[in-house]
Design a protein around this motif. Sequence first.
Motif, mmCIF file in Angstrom:
data_model
loop_
_atom_site.group_PDB
_atom_site.id
_atom_site.type_symbol
_atom_site.label_atom_id
_atom_site.label_comp_id
_atom_site.label_asym_id
_atom_site.label_seq_id
_atom_site.Cartn_x
_atom_site.Cartn_y
_atom_site.Cartn_z
ATOM 1 N N ARG A 142 0.824 -1.217 0.000
ATOM 2 C CA ARG A 142 0.000 0.000 0.000
ATOM 3 C C ARG A 142 0.858 1.267 0.000
ATOM 4 O O ARG A 142 0.391 2.324 -0.417
ATOM 5 C CB ARG A 142 -0.949 0.008 1.206
ATOM 6 C CG ARG A 142 -1.964 -1.129 1.185
ATOM 7 C CD ARG A 142 -3.199 -0.843 2.029
ATOM 8 N NE ARG A 142 -2.906 -0.482 3.392
ATOM 9 C CZ ARG A 142 -2.675 -1.347 4.381
ATOM 10 N NH1 ARG A 142 -2.660 -2.651 4.137
ATOM 11 N NH2 ARG A 142 -2.445 -0.926 5.611
ATOM 12 N N ALA A 143 2.099 1.119 0.449
ATOM 13 C CA ALA A 143 3.028 2.259 0.414
ATOM 14 C C ALA A 143 3.702 2.393 -0.949
ATOM 15 O O ALA A 143 4.557 3.264 -1.137
ATOM 16 C CB ALA A 143 4.080 2.111 1.506
ATOM 17 N N GLY A 144 3.318 1.518 -1.896
ATOM 18 C CA GLY A 144 3.812 1.638 -3.267
ATOM 19 C C GLY A 144 5.000 0.776 -3.602
ATOM 20 O O GLY A 144 5.577 0.914 -4.695
ATOM 21 N N TYR A 145 5.392 -0.130 -2.720
ATOM 22 C CA TYR A 145 6.526 -1.005 -2.996
ATOM 23 C C TYR A 145 6.068 -2.251 -3.755
ATOM 24 O O TYR A 145 5.021 -2.816 -3.448
ATOM 25 C CB TYR A 145 7.225 -1.410 -1.698
ATOM 26 C CG TYR A 145 7.947 -0.254 -1.037
ATOM 27 C CD1 TYR A 145 9.161 0.208 -1.540
ATOM 28 C CD2 TYR A 145 7.411 0.388 0.084
ATOM 29 C CE1 TYR A 145 9.829 1.272 -0.943
ATOM 30 C CE2 TYR A 145 8.073 1.447 0.686
ATOM 31 C CZ TYR A 145 9.278 1.887 0.170
ATOM 32 O OH TYR A 145 9.930 2.951 0.753
ATOM 33 N N PHE A 165 15.312 -4.492 -1.617
ATOM 34 C CA PHE A 165 15.045 -5.110 -0.323
ATOM 35 C C PHE A 165 15.530 -6.557 -0.305
ATOM 36 O O PHE A 165 15.495 -7.259 -1.311
ATOM 37 C CB PHE A 165 13.542 -5.140 -0.012
ATOM 38 C CG PHE A 165 12.911 -3.799 0.229
ATOM 39 C CD1 PHE A 165 13.659 -2.699 0.605
ATOM 40 C CD2 PHE A 165 11.534 -3.645 0.071
ATOM 41 C CE1 PHE A 165 13.068 -1.468 0.818
ATOM 42 C CE2 PHE A 165 10.924 -2.416 0.284
ATOM 43 C CZ PHE A 165 11.695 -1.318 0.662
ATOM 44 N N ARG A 166 15.945 -6.993 0.843
ATOM 45 C CA ARG A 166 16.165 -8.416 1.110
ATOM 46 C C ARG A 166 15.425 -8.738 2.400
ATOM 47 O O ARG A 166 15.619 -8.079 3.430
ATOM 48 C CB ARG A 166 17.648 -8.737 1.252
ATOM 49 C CG ARG A 166 17.911 -10.115 1.855
ATOM 50 C CD ARG A 166 19.346 -10.539 1.720
ATOM 51 N NE ARG A 166 19.613 -10.978 0.346
ATOM 52 C CZ ARG A 166 20.755 -11.526 -0.040
ATOM 53 N NH1 ARG A 166 21.741 -11.682 0.815
ATOM 54 N NH2 ARG A 166 20.915 -11.909 -1.290
ATOM 55 N N PHE A 167 14.550 -9.729 2.352
ATOM 56 C CA PHE A 167 13.754 -10.096 3.520
ATOM 57 C C PHE A 167 14.307 -11.359 4.167
ATOM 58 O O PHE A 167 14.584 -12.349 3.488
ATOM 59 C CB PHE A 167 12.295 -10.337 3.121
ATOM 60 C CG PHE A 167 11.588 -9.100 2.633
ATOM 61 C CD1 PHE A 167 11.108 -8.158 3.526
ATOM 62 C CD2 PHE A 167 11.419 -8.886 1.270
ATOM 63 C CE1 PHE A 167 10.465 -7.020 3.071
ATOM 64 C CE2 PHE A 167 10.777 -7.745 0.806
ATOM 65 C CZ PHE A 167 10.293 -6.807 1.715
ATOM 66 N N ASN A 176 13.249 7.486 3.812
ATOM 67 C CA ASN A 176 12.250 7.448 2.740
ATOM 68 C C ASN A 176 11.221 6.348 2.998
ATOM 69 O O ASN A 176 10.016 6.545 2.810
ATOM 70 C CB ASN A 176 12.937 7.221 1.397
ATOM 71 C CG ASN A 176 11.951 7.187 0.249
ATOM 72 O OD1 ASN A 176 11.163 8.109 0.051
ATOM 73 N ND2 ASN A 176 11.979 6.104 -0.517
ATOM 74 N N LEU A 177 11.691 5.183 3.435
ATOM 75 C CA LEU A 177 10.781 4.079 3.763
ATOM 76 C C LEU A 177 9.842 4.476 4.894
ATOM 77 O O LEU A 177 8.628 4.254 4.813
ATOM 78 C CB LEU A 177 11.600 2.850 4.163
ATOM 79 C CG LEU A 177 10.808 1.655 4.719
ATOM 80 C CD1 LEU A 177 9.892 1.058 3.658
ATOM 81 C CD2 LEU A 177 11.765 0.592 5.256
ATOM 82 N N VAL A 178 10.391 5.082 5.941
ATOM 83 C CA VAL A 178 9.577 5.509 7.090
ATOM 84 C C VAL A 178 8.534 6.531 6.653
ATOM 85 O O VAL A 178 7.369 6.459 7.044
ATOM 86 C CB VAL A 178 10.470 6.088 8.204
ATOM 87 C CG1 VAL A 178 9.615 6.738 9.296
ATOM 88 C CG2 VAL A 178 11.349 5.009 8.803
#
Length: 215
Positions: free
Chosen positions: A24-27, A48-50, A198-200
């Motif tokens: 929802r944040a566009g990622y 990103f790496r999860f 930016n992520l926050v």
Amino acid sequence: MNKTLTIAMPKGRIFHEAADLLVRAGYRLPPELDESRKLIIDAEEEGFRFILAKPMDVATYVEHGVADLGIAGKDVLLEEERDVYELLDLKISGCYLAVAGLPGTKMNDVSPKVATKYPNIAAAYFREQGEQVEIIKLNGSIELAPLIGLSDRIVDIVSTGRTLKENGLVEYEQITGITSRLIVNPVSYRIKDEVISNLVRRLNQVIETENIEQG
């Protein structure tokens, strides 16, 4: 400098709600993130790496720097007291910590016992109440403890209260509300401050917008 953000996320409910929040944040997240059994998944498009971990391990990975960021329940942060910064309340996976036990029972006057997965939180709470109790650490089936006479009370997470009810237990006190938080390794916060900020910002924008719509 490596701009990839490594994010430790717990499996289960928090993972699904956090992934949905990122979308929802566009990622753009890889489709396999939802169904894969892999423990490490790359979202190269977003950098990103999860790391998919047990909830109690997320803060450990972040503290030791193998993950830049993590998503952890406030219960884990209170219990573990890791050297991490809390950046944002994500307002997801809401629940609370509570004291529960068999209905109509009192704490043992001589040697009251409390069973819990959260010994530090429980000990601190009962100290604040001026009560000396013996804390019994358990890793699962906390509701069983008062049923078999192991403890007078339990301290555990309550979401709907259904599990307590199904096991014939009642809630006596609420300790604190719990939501999932975005945490960061202090060193990562310094060297990757721009991409983390930016992520926050993007996540916070979604959270604030939804709060306004719900309010």
